[in-house]
Write a protein that holds these residues in place. Structure first.
Motif, PDB file in Angstrom:
ATOM      1  N   ALA A 158       0.844  -1.201   0.000  1.00  0.00           N
ATOM      2  CA  ALA A 158       0.000   0.000   0.000  1.00  0.00           C
ATOM      3  C   ALA A 158       0.873   1.244   0.000  1.00  0.00           C
ATOM      4  CB  ALA A 158      -0.932  -0.012   1.205  1.00  0.00           C
ATOM      5  N   PHE A 159       1.942   1.187   0.793  1.00  0.00           N
ATOM      6  CA  PHE A 159       2.844   2.338   0.876  1.00  0.00           C
ATOM      7  C   PHE A 159       3.479   2.630  -0.480  1.00  0.00           C
ATOM      8  CE2 PHE A 159       6.887   4.390   1.694  1.00  0.00           C
ATOM      9  CZ  PHE A 159       6.529   5.381   2.594  1.00  0.00           C
ATOM     10  N   SER A 160       3.991   1.571  -1.123  1.00  0.00           N
ATOM     11  CA  SER A 160       4.612   1.759  -2.434  1.00  0.00           C
ATOM     12  C   SER A 160       3.609   2.297  -3.443  1.00  0.00           C
ATOM     13  CB  SER A 160       5.170   0.433  -2.966  1.00  0.00           C
ATOM     14  OG  SER A 160       6.351   0.103  -2.272  1.00  0.00           O
ATOM     15  N   LEU A 161       2.422   1.696  -3.434  1.00  0.00           N
ATOM     16  CA  LEU A 161       1.415   2.105  -4.410  1.00  0.00           C
ATOM     17  C   LEU A 161       0.986   3.557  -4.201  1.00  0.00           C
ATOM     18  CD1 LEU A 161      -0.840  -1.070  -4.802  1.00  0.00           C
ATOM     19  CD2 LEU A 161       0.828  -0.121  -6.407  1.00  0.00           C
ATOM     20  N   LYS A 162       0.956   3.960  -2.930  1.00  0.00           N
ATOM     21  CA  LYS A 162       0.571   5.340  -2.623  1.00  0.00           C
ATOM     22  C   LYS A 162       1.599   6.300  -3.231  1.00  0.00           C
ATOM     23  CE  LYS A 162       0.455   6.922   1.585  1.00  0.00           C
ATOM     24  NZ  LYS A 162       0.360   6.651   3.032  1.00  0.00           N
ATOM     25  N   LEU A 163       2.884   5.988  -3.034  1.00  0.00           N
ATOM     26  CA  LEU A 163       3.944   6.838  -3.600  1.00  0.00           C
ATOM     27  C   LEU A 163       3.839   6.887  -5.116  1.00  0.00           C
ATOM     28  CD1 LEU A 163       7.265   6.185  -1.652  1.00  0.00           C
ATOM     29  CD2 LEU A 163       5.374   7.724  -1.156  1.00  0.00           C
ATOM     30  N   ILE A 164       3.636   5.697  -5.714  1.00  0.00           N
ATOM     31  CA  ILE A 164       3.579   5.638  -7.171  1.00  0.00           C
ATOM     32  C   ILE A 164       2.367   6.394  -7.692  1.00  0.00           C
ATOM     33  CG2 ILE A 164       3.208   4.105  -9.124  1.00  0.00           C
ATOM     34  CD1 ILE A 164       4.864   2.074  -7.690  1.00  0.00           C
ATOM     35  N   GLY A 165       1.231   6.184  -7.032  1.00  0.00           N
ATOM     36  CA  GLY A 165       0.012   6.888  -7.451  1.00  0.00           C
ATOM     37  C   GLY A 165       0.252   8.377  -7.458  1.00  0.00           C
ATOM     38  N   PHE A 166       0.836   8.870  -6.368  1.00  0.00           N
ATOM     39  CA  PHE A 166       1.088  10.305  -6.280  1.00  0.00           C
ATOM     40  C   PHE A 166       2.097  10.749  -7.338  1.00  0.00           C
ATOM     41  CE2 PHE A 166       3.313  13.990  -4.504  1.00  0.00           C
ATOM     42  CZ  PHE A 166       2.231  14.835  -4.301  1.00  0.00           C
ATOM     43  N   GLY A 167       3.206   9.975  -7.429  1.00  0.00           N
ATOM     44  CA  GLY A 167       4.250  10.337  -8.398  1.00  0.00           C
ATOM     45  C   GLY A 167       3.738  10.313  -9.828  1.00  0.00           C
ATOM     46  N   LEU A 168       2.946   9.289 -10.151  1.00  0.00           N
ATOM     47  CA  LEU A 168       2.404   9.182 -11.508  1.00  0.00           C
ATOM     48  C   LEU A 168       1.460  10.346 -11.803  1.00  0.00           C
ATOM     49  CD1 LEU A 168       1.370   5.578 -12.600  1.00  0.00           C
ATOM     50  CD2 LEU A 168       2.878   7.181 -13.749  1.00  0.00           C
ATOM     51  N   LEU A 201       2.372  17.048 -15.310  1.00  0.00           N
ATOM     52  CA  LEU A 201       3.569  17.710 -15.843  1.00  0.00           C
ATOM     53  C   LEU A 201       3.738  17.405 -17.334  1.00  0.00           C
ATOM     54  CD1 LEU A 201       5.470  19.284 -13.956  1.00  0.00           C
ATOM     55  CD2 LEU A 201       7.118  17.431 -14.213  1.00  0.00           C
ATOM     56  N   ALA A 202       3.619  16.115 -17.685  1.00  0.00           N
ATOM     57  CA  ALA A 202       3.806  15.703 -19.078  1.00  0.00           C
ATOM     58  C   ALA A 202       2.718  16.318 -19.960  1.00  0.00           C
ATOM     59  CB  ALA A 202       3.771  14.180 -19.189  1.00  0.00           C
ATOM     60  N   MET A 203       1.502  16.378 -19.424  1.00  0.00           N
ATOM     61  CA  MET A 203       0.391  16.951 -20.185  1.00  0.00           C
ATOM     62  C   MET A 203       0.671  18.421 -20.486  1.00  0.00           C
ATOM     63  SD  MET A 203      -2.259  15.928 -21.603  1.00  0.00           S
ATOM     64  CE  MET A 203      -2.724  14.324 -21.081  1.00  0.00           C
ATOM     65  N   ILE A 204       1.106  19.148 -19.463  1.00  0.00           N
ATOM     66  CA  ILE A 204       1.393  20.576 -19.659  1.00  0.00           C
ATOM     67  C   ILE A 204       2.517  20.751 -20.686  1.00  0.00           C
ATOM     68  CG2 ILE A 204       2.310  22.657 -18.547  1.00  0.00           C
ATOM     69  CD1 ILE A 204       0.868  21.680 -15.974  1.00  0.00           C
ATOM     70  N   LEU A 205       3.571  19.970 -20.530  1.00  0.00           N
ATOM     71  CA  LEU A 205       4.704  20.077 -21.466  1.00  0.00           C
ATOM     72  C   LEU A 205       4.267  19.730 -22.889  1.00  0.00           C
ATOM     73  CD1 LEU A 205       7.642  18.561 -19.376  1.00  0.00           C
ATOM     74  CD2 LEU A 205       7.183  20.961 -19.880  1.00  0.00           C
ATOM     75  N   ALA A 206       3.448  18.681 -23.018  1.00  0.00           N
ATOM     76  CA  ALA A 206       3.014  18.265 -24.361  1.00  0.00           C
ATOM     77  C   ALA A 206       2.155  19.348 -25.009  1.00  0.00           C
ATOM     78  CB  ALA A 206       2.232  16.950 -24.286  1.00  0.00           C
ATOM     79  N   ILE A 207       1.302  19.984 -24.211  1.00  0.00           N
ATOM     80  CA  ILE A 207       0.452  21.047 -24.764  1.00  0.00           C
ATOM     81  C   ILE A 207       1.325  22.237 -25.175  1.00  0.00           C
ATOM     82  CG2 ILE A 207      -1.328  22.755 -24.197  1.00  0.00           C
ATOM     83  CD1 ILE A 207      -2.663  20.534 -22.508  1.00  0.00           C
ATOM     84  N   LEU A 208       2.320  22.557 -24.340  1.00  0.00           N
ATOM     85  CA  LEU A 208       3.233  23.651 -24.696  1.00  0.00           C
ATOM     86  C   LEU A 208       3.992  23.316 -25.983  1.00  0.00           C
ATOM     87  CD1 LEU A 208       4.624  24.758 -21.218  1.00  0.00           C
ATOM     88  CD2 LEU A 208       3.041  25.980 -22.721  1.00  0.00           C
ATOM     89  N   CYS A 209       4.378  22.053 -26.129  1.00  0.00           N
ATOM     90  CA  CYS A 209       5.071  21.636 -27.352  1.00  0.00           C
ATOM     91  C   CYS A 209       4.189  21.867 -28.574  1.00  0.00           C
ATOM     92  CB  CYS A 209       5.426  20.154 -27.298  1.00  0.00           C
ATOM     93  SG  CYS A 209       6.872  19.800 -26.310  1.00  0.00           S
ATOM     94  N   VAL A 257      12.058   9.554  -3.101  1.00  0.00           N
ATOM     95  CA  VAL A 257      11.478   8.450  -3.868  1.00  0.00           C
ATOM     96  C   VAL A 257      10.475   8.999  -4.880  1.00  0.00           C
ATOM     97  CG1 VAL A 257      10.188   6.308  -3.745  1.00  0.00           C
ATOM     98  CG2 VAL A 257      11.809   6.887  -1.938  1.00  0.00           C
ATOM     99  N   ILE A 258       9.648   9.929  -4.437  1.00  0.00           N
ATOM    100  CA  ILE A 258       8.658  10.504  -5.349  1.00  0.00           C
ATOM    101  C   ILE A 258       9.353  11.223  -6.495  1.00  0.00           C
ATOM    102  CG2 ILE A 258       6.891  12.295  -5.560  1.00  0.00           C
ATOM    103  CD1 ILE A 258       5.847  11.410  -2.859  1.00  0.00           C
ATOM    104  N   PHE A 259      10.422  11.912  -6.182  1.00  0.00           N
ATOM    105  CA  PHE A 259      11.158  12.607  -7.237  1.00  0.00           C
ATOM    106  C   PHE A 259      11.654  11.616  -8.290  1.00  0.00           C
ATOM    107  CE2 PHE A 259      15.025  14.384  -9.108  1.00  0.00           C
ATOM    108  CZ  PHE A 259      14.542  15.600  -9.558  1.00  0.00           C
ATOM    109  N   VAL A 260      12.193  10.512  -7.820  1.00  0.00           N
ATOM    110  CA  VAL A 260      12.684   9.489  -8.764  1.00  0.00           C
ATOM    111  C   VAL A 260      11.528   8.922  -9.598  1.00  0.00           C
ATOM    112  CG1 VAL A 260      13.725   7.198  -8.938  1.00  0.00           C
ATOM    113  CG2 VAL A 260      14.690   8.891  -7.383  1.00  0.00           C
ATOM    114  N   ILE A 261      10.397   8.703  -8.957  1.00  0.00           N
ATOM    115  CA  ILE A 261       9.232   8.173  -9.680  1.00  0.00           C
ATOM    116  C   ILE A 261       8.790   9.161 -10.768  1.00  0.00           C
ATOM    117  CG2 ILE A 261       6.789   7.575  -9.472  1.00  0.00           C
ATOM    118  CD1 ILE A 261       7.430   6.504  -6.668  1.00  0.00           C
ATOM    119  N   VAL A 262       8.663  10.419 -10.369  1.00  0.00           N
ATOM    120  CA  VAL A 262       8.224  11.441 -11.335  1.00  0.00           C
ATOM    121  C   VAL A 262       9.214  11.503 -12.488  1.00  0.00           C
ATOM    122  CG1 VAL A 262       7.842  13.904 -11.691  1.00  0.00           C
ATOM    123  CG2 VAL A 262       6.975  12.803  -9.626  1.00  0.00           C
ATOM    124  N   PHE A 263      10.481  11.523 -12.146  1.00  0.00           N
ATOM    125  CA  PHE A 263      11.503  11.627 -13.191  1.00  0.00           C
ATOM    126  C   PHE A 263      11.462  10.429 -14.139  1.00  0.00           C
ATOM    127  CE2 PHE A 263      15.647  10.985 -15.028  1.00  0.00           C
ATOM    128  CZ  PHE A 263      15.982  12.262 -15.450  1.00  0.00           C
TER     129      PHE A 263
END
Ligand SMILES: Nc1ncnc2c1ncn2[C@@H]1O[C@H](COP(=O)(O)OP(=O)(O)O)[C@@H](O)[C@H]1O
Ligand SMILES: [Mg+2]
Lengths: 263, 254
Positions: free
Chosen positions: B54-64, B70-78, B118-124
């Motif tokens: 649950a802990f891992s999934l929570k981090l991943i859910g948040f990071g994703l 972030l990716a959506m904003i960047l893609a729209i800017l592109c 950890v979240i930073f690594v997931i996001v990256f």
């Protein structure tokens, strides 16, 4: 009566290559309310560019466009354009869904129930009542074109812009669509600007005809024929010859753009 | 049904091979625990495993979620700016081959040992594949459909939400699939390598702890849970999402 649509010195240039050019140059004309205006010219003479400027998809390099006295530049549902190509319906929505979506976007306050009823009405107008629940991939090319018309009319545009709308149809389908378009025009009284390279289509439909050559407006002809217009009428043949001679002459002169502008 | 059967057969055969390898090789329980030992471990530690999952999934859910936005904003800017698109393409070319976990040392420098790193690594890890898929998806939208949207008066965010998103849904799901896989790998790795979550938990941390205490069956139990979660998400979440949307759309596009 003041002109409904007024195009003044409209210029759009897509970048130059030596003496050749692409776009339109200093085009001016007017359209009356409820008029059916035809625009004809060879492929590449700037017909699509003209419509895209009026629709607001291209920003002109000069001149302006007035609708009912007000300058327009950004796209809006008051000038609805049907472009070339059969991929204009949203594939994730049913046919009816496409029309409801269009109306909802333009008029947020109307209830969905009401919009669905209206969508059914527009589908009936174009003879697609039975197809409302189908998805775009299930429709034939002709049906899609009817659907484009239904959607365009559903948002009540003040001007309907049609870019060779029946180009992909065979002769029979084409004539049927022309008849349908005339019928819808009669019912709604919408102002229409239709672009085509088909002389027959232009003559059968338009009140007035603009002839374009290499990005410039060269001639304006009033259509002298009464409706309905049949190919084998003597007057029809005569007007056809006149229009085709004009198009032929412009071709033979083979003007460069610079010539056309300097004249 | 047939597929489920073949999967069960695969699991059964693997267990058999595993057990016979252990018996024939005569490895100690510390190096290669038996199937029964691992199963016992799975059962005994189910609460602990569940908590860490649950802990891992929570981090991943948040990071994703962060990576998605972030990716959506960047893609729209592109889509909006040529210059920005060029810049992002270059950045992506540099960043894409870098494994997410390689950024962990930097993350620890910036955020310290803990959940933030950890979240930073997931996001990256997730943001580049997401961005790549989103941008490809946006570019594949027929021009006519975008223009119908604009003709109806839509622009900016509204055009994105009502036209661009649904039109590129298959690509967006594809991106989420890759993004999820990357995020899952990255989070386990980050938790594991330095116990970067700082002992707060997560499956990676669980593996780290069990190895440290030489409880090898526990290590294997953790690995099985990691595989199981990966498969579950792949076969349930994404398959179902795809059945609901993409399959229908694919027909539509053909
Ligand atoms: N986006 C564009 N970029 C560059 N050139 C263009 C673009 N759109 C049209 N053109 C050029 O402008 C000219 C007029 O095109 P168009 O308006 O499409 O003509 P028509 O519709 O009469 O066939 C053509 O030479 C065409 O190649
Ligand atoms: Mg054209």
């Amino acid at each position: 009566m003041a002109p409904f649509v007024r195009v003044e010195n409209l210029t759009k240039i897509y970048g130059r290559t030596n003496e050749a050019f692409a776009g339109i140059k200093e085009v001016s004309f007017e359209v009356n309310e409820g008029e059916f205006l035809g625009v004809i010219g060879r492929s590449g003479c700037g017909k699509t560019t003209l419509l895209r400027c009026i629709a607001g998809f291209e920003s002109p390099d000069g001149g302006k466009i007035l609708l009912d006295g007000k300058s327009v530049s950004r796209p809006g549902p008051d000038r609805f354009m049907i472009s070339q190509g059969l991929d204009q319906l949203f594939p994730w929505l049913s046919l009816k869904g496409n029309i409801v979506f269009a109306m909802k976007t333009v008029n947020k306050r109307v209830a969905i129930k009401e919009l669905q009823r209206k969508a059914e009405y527009y589908l009936e107008l174009v003879g697609l009542s039975e197809w409302g629940d189908y998805y775009p991939y299930q429709l034939s090319g002709g049906m899609k074109q009817r659907a484009f018309l239904a959607r365009a009319l559903s948002v009540n545009p003040r001007v309907l812009l049609l870019d060779e709308p029946f180009g992909s149809l065979d002769a029979l389908g084409r004539k049927a669509m022309q008849d349908l378009l005339l019928q819808l025009w009669g019912k709604t009284g919408t102002t229409i600007i239709l672009v085509t390279h088909d002389i027959d289509e232009c003559i059968r439909l338009s009140d007035r005809i603009l002839v374009f050559t290499k990005g410039t407006l060269r001639h304006t002809l009033l259509n002298p024929l009464t409706r309905p217009r049949e190919y084998d009428d003597l007057a029809y043949r005569e007007f056809y010859r006149k229009l085709s001679r004009i198009l032929e002459r412009d071709k033979i002169m083979n003007l460069t753009w610079a010539d056309a502008v300097l004249r | 049904m047939k597929r489920i059967f073949s999967k069960l057969t695969l699991i059964f055969t693997s267990a058999l091979l595993w057990e016979s390898a252990r018996i024939i090789g005569g490895y100690s329980e510390l190096l290669l625990p038996g199937v029964s030992g691992v199963a016992r471990s799975l059962w005994m530690e189910k609460i602990e495993l569940l908590k860490n999952t649950a802990f891992s999934l929570k981090l991943i859910g948040f990071g994703l979620a962060v990576a998605f936005v972030l990716a959506m904003i960047l893609a729209i800017l592109c889509m909006a700016s040529r210059a920005f698109q060029g810049l992002i393409t270059d950045v992506m070319a540099v960043m894409h081959p870098l494994p997410g976990i390689a950024i962990l040392p930097v993350a620890i420098l910036w955020f310290g040992i803990g959940v933030k790193s950890v979240i930073f690594v997931i996001v990256f890890s997730a943001v580049w594949p997401l961005l790549n898929h989103f941008y490809t998806g946006f570019r594949s939208i027929p021009k006519n459909q975008l223009e119908v949207g604009r003709n109806l008066g839509l622009s900016g965010v509204k055009l994105a939400v009502y036209v661009m998103l649904p039109a590129s849904l298959p690509h967006i799901l594809g991106g989420l699939r890759t993004g999820w896989a990357r995020a899952w790998q990255a989070s386990v790795a980050a938790e594991l390598v330095f116990g970067a979550a700082g002992g707060h938990g997560g499956l990676g941390w669980y593996l780290y702890k069990k190895r440290f205490m030489m409880e090898t069956p526990g290590v294997f139990a953790g690995m099985i849970v990691i595989i199981a979660i990966g498969l579950l998400v792949e076969y349930f979440v994404f398959s179902i999402l795809e059945n609901l949307t993409v399959k229908k759309l694919k027909q539509v596009i053909d």
